[in-house]
Design a protein around this motif. Sequence first.
Motif, PDB file in Angstrom:
ATOM      1  N   ALA A  75       0.852  -1.192   0.000  1.00  0.00           N
ATOM      2  CA  ALA A  75       0.000   0.000   0.000  1.00  0.00           C
ATOM      3  C   ALA A  75       0.892   1.246   0.000  1.00  0.00           C
ATOM      4  O   ALA A  75       2.106   1.159  -0.161  1.00  0.00           O
ATOM      5  N   ALA A  76       0.270   2.424   0.160  1.00  0.00           N
ATOM      6  CA  ALA A  76       1.019   3.673   0.249  1.00  0.00           C
ATOM      7  C   ALA A  76       0.096   4.748   0.795  1.00  0.00           C
ATOM      8  O   ALA A  76      -1.128   4.680   0.623  1.00  0.00           O
ATOM      9  N   ARG A  77       0.694   5.763   1.409  1.00  0.00           N
ATOM     10  CA  ARG A  77      -0.103   6.879   1.911  1.00  0.00           C
ATOM     11  C   ARG A  77      -0.858   7.567   0.774  1.00  0.00           C
ATOM     12  O   ARG A  77      -1.960   8.061   0.964  1.00  0.00           O
ATOM     13  N   SER A  78      -0.275   7.593  -0.425  1.00  0.00           N
ATOM     14  CA  SER A  78      -0.912   8.312  -1.526  1.00  0.00           C
ATOM     15  C   SER A  78      -1.905   7.467  -2.308  1.00  0.00           C
ATOM     16  O   SER A  78      -2.546   7.975  -3.229  1.00  0.00           O
ATOM     17  N   TYR A  79      -2.065   6.190  -1.946  1.00  0.00           N
ATOM     18  CA  TYR A  79      -3.040   5.348  -2.637  1.00  0.00           C
ATOM     19  C   TYR A  79      -4.424   5.516  -2.016  1.00  0.00           C
ATOM     20  O   TYR A  79      -5.100   4.534  -1.680  1.00  0.00           O
ATOM     21  N   GLY A  80      -4.858   6.733  -1.849  1.00  0.00           N
ATOM     22  CA  GLY A  80      -6.186   6.989  -1.313  1.00  0.00           C
ATOM     23  C   GLY A  80      -6.365   6.399   0.070  1.00  0.00           C
ATOM     24  O   GLY A  80      -5.688   6.778   1.019  1.00  0.00           O
ATOM     25  N   ARG A  81      -7.292   5.422   0.175  1.00  0.00           N
ATOM     26  CA  ARG A  81      -7.566   4.778   1.464  1.00  0.00           C
ATOM     27  C   ARG A  81      -7.026   3.357   1.526  1.00  0.00           C
ATOM     28  O   ARG A  81      -7.535   2.519   2.264  1.00  0.00           O
ATOM     29  N   SER A  82      -5.983   3.087   0.763  1.00  0.00           N
ATOM     30  CA  SER A  82      -5.475   1.713   0.688  1.00  0.00           C
ATOM     31  C   SER A  82      -5.038   1.179   2.045  1.00  0.00           C
ATOM     32  O   SER A  82      -5.323   0.013   2.379  1.00  0.00           O
ATOM     33  N   GLU A  83      -4.346   1.988   2.833  1.00  0.00           N
ATOM     34  CA  GLU A  83      -3.927   1.532   4.162  1.00  0.00           C
ATOM     35  C   GLU A  83      -5.146   1.253   5.038  1.00  0.00           C
ATOM     36  O   GLU A  83      -5.180   0.253   5.780  1.00  0.00           O
ATOM     37  N   GLU A  84      -6.133   2.113   4.960  1.00  0.00           N
ATOM     38  CA  GLU A  84      -7.359   1.933   5.743  1.00  0.00           C
ATOM     39  C   GLU A  84      -8.059   0.637   5.342  1.00  0.00           C
ATOM     40  O   GLU A  84      -8.491  -0.143   6.203  1.00  0.00           O
ATOM     41  N   PHE A  85      -8.186   0.403   4.044  1.00  0.00           N
ATOM     42  CA  PHE A  85      -8.851  -0.811   3.569  1.00  0.00           C
ATOM     43  C   PHE A  85      -8.068  -2.057   3.990  1.00  0.00           C
ATOM     44  O   PHE A  85      -8.650  -3.057   4.414  1.00  0.00           O
ATOM     45  N   LEU A  86      -6.749  -2.003   3.862  1.00  0.00           N
ATOM     46  CA  LEU A  86      -5.914  -3.132   4.241  1.00  0.00           C
ATOM     47  C   LEU A  86      -6.007  -3.399   5.737  1.00  0.00           C
ATOM     48  O   LEU A  86      -6.131  -4.560   6.166  1.00  0.00           O
ATOM     49  N   ALA A  87      -5.978  -2.343   6.531  1.00  0.00           N
ATOM     50  CA  ALA A  87      -6.078  -2.500   7.984  1.00  0.00           C
ATOM     51  C   ALA A  87      -7.413  -3.119   8.381  1.00  0.00           C
ATOM     52  O   ALA A  87      -7.483  -3.976   9.277  1.00  0.00           O
ATOM     53  N   GLY A  88      -8.486  -2.718   7.703  1.00  0.00           N
ATOM     54  CA  GLY A  88      -9.798  -3.279   7.998  1.00  0.00           C
ATOM     55  C   GLY A  88      -9.858  -4.760   7.695  1.00  0.00           C
ATOM     56  O   GLY A  88     -10.453  -5.547   8.453  1.00  0.00           O
TER      57      GLY A  88
END
Length: 323
Positions: free
Chosen positions: A67-80
């Motif tokens: 993921a990456a900070r700039s990939y929108g909400r990718s970190e959020e989705f992955l964490a969920g």
Amino acid sequence: MPFARLAAATTPTCHLGLGLAAVGRPGYINLGRDGDLPADRTVDALRERTHELLQAAYAQGVRYFDAARSYGRSEEFLAGWLRAHPEIDDVVIGSKWGYTYTAGWTTDAERHEVKDHSLAAYERQRAETAELLGDRLDLYQIHSLTPDSPALTDKELHARLAEAAASGLTVGFSTSGPAQADTVRAALQVTVDGEPLFRTVQSTYNALETSVGPALAEAHDAGLTVIVKEGMANGRLAEPHAPDALKAVAAETGLGCDAVALALILRQPWAGVVLSGAATATQLASNLHAAVVDLDADQLTRLAALVEDPRAYWEHRGQLPWH
């Protein structure tokens, strides 16, 4: 290093990972993306798609997610997804800092991301990533280093990254642009207290853009884990956009252009992890066939003719529209 877990994997797809650039935000530059995602690209819709892909990838042996900070909400989705599956403890999680997402969940923003490789940006984004991924984060990479990046010479930043490494986080970097090889070689010289700072490198390498290959071999020989991104050249190597030579070889193998394109990268002895950038479960399944593609000398020779001048390749990439 957490990547030792990949080397010990028993599945045939242990060297294939899943990158979330195409599904963590509504707009991206991949060709064909208009038909890959729901017309109504709400946060909930892309969260559902991301979770579907993560689940399918894990079930088929993939153990690295990027993921990456700039990939929108990718970190959020992955964490969920990780919270929903506490039993999954054998994956390696990577993310990146250095770009800020600025599109406001739209596809037609004037600027989709802003680059900042300063110490202040690292500290801010490291805190943001930690809030979402916590101790599930294994690898934190500087996003898209180029030869002129201040992150290559900022000693204070290097010291902070070394502190993170001492606490157990693997520190790496990614590269972009026609001078990727120069960037990789410069990064290999970065040390803190006489020890190399970076343990991984993630670069663009594919059938059209191979210029960074020798430098990645040097990085591998120096002990870094090499991750390959954009193996599909942002859709240019997938149907229907693939060059005729690639289509012909794919027809001979009985598999997709995507599988052949990724198989070319898997053949490189320095390639530790090759990322799929799939936006659908069908694309993912096709990508994973790369692990079983067998190419003969004649096919390899024909595919080698696809290589472009790196400056022309990156100029073309820079003109791709955000979909």
